[in-house]
Write a protein that holds these residues in place. Structure first.
Motif, PDB file in Angstrom:
ATOM      1  N   GLN A 105      67.197  -4.739  31.992  1.00  0.00           N
ATOM      2  CA  GLN A 105      67.082  -6.165  32.300  1.00  0.00           C
ATOM      3  C   GLN A 105      67.838  -7.007  31.264  1.00  0.00           C
ATOM      4  O   GLN A 105      68.548  -7.951  31.613  1.00  0.00           O
ATOM      5  CB  GLN A 105      65.610  -6.582  32.324  1.00  0.00           C
ATOM      6  CG  GLN A 105      64.875  -6.180  33.591  1.00  0.00           C
ATOM      7  CD  GLN A 105      63.403  -6.542  33.536  1.00  0.00           C
ATOM      8  OE1 GLN A 105      62.775  -6.461  32.480  1.00  0.00           O
ATOM      9  NE2 GLN A 105      62.855  -6.947  34.666  1.00  0.00           N
ATOM     10  N   ASN A 143      71.775 -10.553  43.727  1.00  0.00           N
ATOM     11  CA  ASN A 143      70.374 -10.141  43.902  1.00  0.00           C
ATOM     12  C   ASN A 143      69.934  -9.350  42.667  1.00  0.00           C
ATOM     13  O   ASN A 143      70.050  -8.129  42.629  1.00  0.00           O
ATOM     14  CB  ASN A 143      70.239  -9.287  45.163  1.00  0.00           C
ATOM     15  CG  ASN A 143      68.788  -8.998  45.517  1.00  0.00           C
ATOM     16  OD1 ASN A 143      67.896  -9.116  44.679  1.00  0.00           O
ATOM     17  ND2 ASN A 143      68.561  -8.618  46.763  1.00  0.00           N
ATOM     18  N   ARG A 145      67.144  -8.380  41.371  1.00  0.00           N
ATOM     19  CA  ARG A 145      66.137  -7.329  41.530  1.00  0.00           C
ATOM     20  C   ARG A 145      66.763  -6.054  42.096  1.00  0.00           C
ATOM     21  O   ARG A 145      66.525  -4.947  41.593  1.00  0.00           O
ATOM     22  CB  ARG A 145      65.012  -7.804  42.450  1.00  0.00           C
ATOM     23  CG  ARG A 145      63.882  -6.773  42.621  1.00  0.00           C
ATOM     24  CD  ARG A 145      62.849  -7.294  43.615  1.00  0.00           C
ATOM     25  NE  ARG A 145      62.185  -8.470  43.095  1.00  0.00           N
ATOM     26  CZ  ARG A 145      61.122  -8.437  42.293  1.00  0.00           C
ATOM     27  NH1 ARG A 145      60.621  -7.257  41.913  1.00  0.00           N
ATOM     28  NH2 ARG A 145      60.559  -9.549  41.881  1.00  0.00           N
ATOM     29  N   ALA A 146      67.576  -6.210  43.146  1.00  0.00           N
ATOM     30  CA  ALA A 146      68.256  -5.049  43.721  1.00  0.00           C
ATOM     31  C   ALA A 146      69.253  -4.462  42.724  1.00  0.00           C
ATOM     32  O   ALA A 146      69.414  -3.235  42.645  1.00  0.00           O
ATOM     33  CB  ALA A 146      68.975  -5.444  45.016  1.00  0.00           C
ATOM     34  N   LEU A 148      68.972  -4.453  39.462  1.00  0.00           N
ATOM     35  CA  LEU A 148      68.200  -3.701  38.475  1.00  0.00           C
ATOM     36  C   LEU A 148      67.741  -2.354  39.034  1.00  0.00           C
ATOM     37  O   LEU A 148      67.839  -1.322  38.366  1.00  0.00           O
ATOM     38  CB  LEU A 148      66.995  -4.532  38.037  1.00  0.00           C
ATOM     39  CG  LEU A 148      66.074  -3.913  36.987  1.00  0.00           C
ATOM     40  CD1 LEU A 148      66.831  -3.621  35.699  1.00  0.00           C
ATOM     41  CD2 LEU A 148      64.882  -4.836  36.723  1.00  0.00           C
ATOM     42  N   GLU A 149      67.242  -2.366  40.267  1.00  0.00           N
ATOM     43  CA  GLU A 149      66.798  -1.115  40.887  1.00  0.00           C
ATOM     44  C   GLU A 149      67.959  -0.139  41.056  1.00  0.00           C
ATOM     45  O   GLU A 149      67.799   1.072  40.865  1.00  0.00           O
ATOM     46  CB  GLU A 149      66.146  -1.407  42.241  1.00  0.00           C
ATOM     47  CG  GLU A 149      64.809  -2.140  42.135  1.00  0.00           C
ATOM     48  CD  GLU A 149      64.223  -2.446  43.495  1.00  0.00           C
ATOM     49  OE1 GLU A 149      64.884  -2.106  44.519  1.00  0.00           O
ATOM     50  OE2 GLU A 149      63.114  -3.021  43.547  1.00  0.00           O
ATOM     51  N   LYS A 160      60.949   4.631  40.048  1.00  0.00           N
ATOM     52  CA  LYS A 160      59.765   3.887  39.624  1.00  0.00           C
ATOM     53  C   LYS A 160      58.516   4.741  39.822  1.00  0.00           C
ATOM     54  O   LYS A 160      58.225   5.186  40.933  1.00  0.00           O
ATOM     55  CB  LYS A 160      59.631   2.596  40.428  1.00  0.00           C
ATOM     56  CG  LYS A 160      58.479   1.721  39.957  1.00  0.00           C
ATOM     57  CD  LYS A 160      58.422   0.423  40.743  1.00  0.00           C
ATOM     58  CE  LYS A 160      57.261  -0.450  40.258  1.00  0.00           C
ATOM     59  NZ  LYS A 160      57.189  -1.727  41.009  1.00  0.00           N
TER      60      LYS A 160
END
Length: 252
Positions: A105, A143, A145-146, A148-149, A160
């Motif tokens: 992050q 995006n 969040r995407a 980071l994933e 995860k």
């Protein structure tokens, strides 16, 4: 040539037909790998360790009641120890994931261009060209969040973890250990003569090891027969070593 033919057939196929084919083709993937791994760990140790202990005490001419008491104590201690080990291992994996998540992050915020370049590098390994993966990089940058994933999965290879995983692993391993550990001790509960009980225990345990090894091979994708033989040989070697050591100490 085969891939071109497949791609061509997919392009020529109407959308309705593709949906119908997808509906009929329901892939039944096995997704309980972690649970199976915990069961394998618990049962394999549960069958082997108490079996070896009982065989060793039988070699020392101990009474059935003493062997049973020692075996049950070992099963209880082993289940607690193995369960705690499974809990700590799963907890460590979760802690490692959280640390890497925070680090990733921070990198996305502090050096976004570098991280975006890493996306392109990852996708290029799959044969995509810059003009092909460029839109993907742009979409991920919009995006967070995407993004980071994606980085966690494809750059670091981390999935995860389930927050309940640590407790589930501990319980699964402990219960599997108890289930496996009680089998070699059952004959000592009903047969007063230790040597006779040991012979019955050998037969019961070897049969259980064969069955368990076969099932383990089916679940893990290995050859079931080979897996059954390997599991049985390991258990037999452990009990034979314990029995021989007890005999050697007794005769010394």
């Amino acid at each position: 040539m085969v891939l071109e033919a497949v791609n061509g057939s997919q392009q020529d196929r109407p959308a309705e037909e593709e949906e119908e084919l997808l509906e009929r083709h329901r892939e039944d993937h096995f997704t309980a790998g972690e649970v199976v791994r915990d069961v394998i760990i618990g049962v394999s140790d549960g069958l082997t360790v108490p079996f070896a202990l009982a065989a060793g005490l039988s070699g020392a001419n101990a009474a059935s009641s003493l062997i049973l008491t020692a075996g049950l104590a070992e099963v209880a201690a082993g289940a607690i120890s193995m369960g705690l080990g499974g809990y700590l291992a799963a907890k460590s994996e979760a802690d490692h994931y959280r640390r890497e998540l925070r680090r990733e992050q921070e990198e996305i915020i502090s050096v976004p261009d570098t991280e975006a370049a890493e996306i392109g590098e990852i996708l290029s390994r799959y044969g995509l060209q810059p003009n092909e993966y460029g839109p993907i990089v742009s979409a991920l940058r919009k995006n967070p969040r995407a993004w980071l994933e994606f980085m966690m999965k494809f750059e670091l290879g981390l999935e995860k973890p389930d927050p309940r995983r640590a407790l589930q692993s501990a319980m699964t391993i402990a219960l599997a250990y108890v289930a496996g550990g009680l089998l070699p001790l059952l004959p000592y509960m009903f047969v007063p003569a230790a040597q006779k009980a040991m012979l019955i225990s050998v037969g019961v345990t070897l049969a259980a090891l064969l069955f368990f090894g076969y099932v383990k091979g089916r679940f893990t994708g290995n050859r079931p027969i080979m897996s059954a033989l390997q599991t049985t040989l390991i258990g037999a070697a452990a009990s034979a070593a314990a029995y021989g050591m007890a005999k050697a100490v007794q005769s010394a």
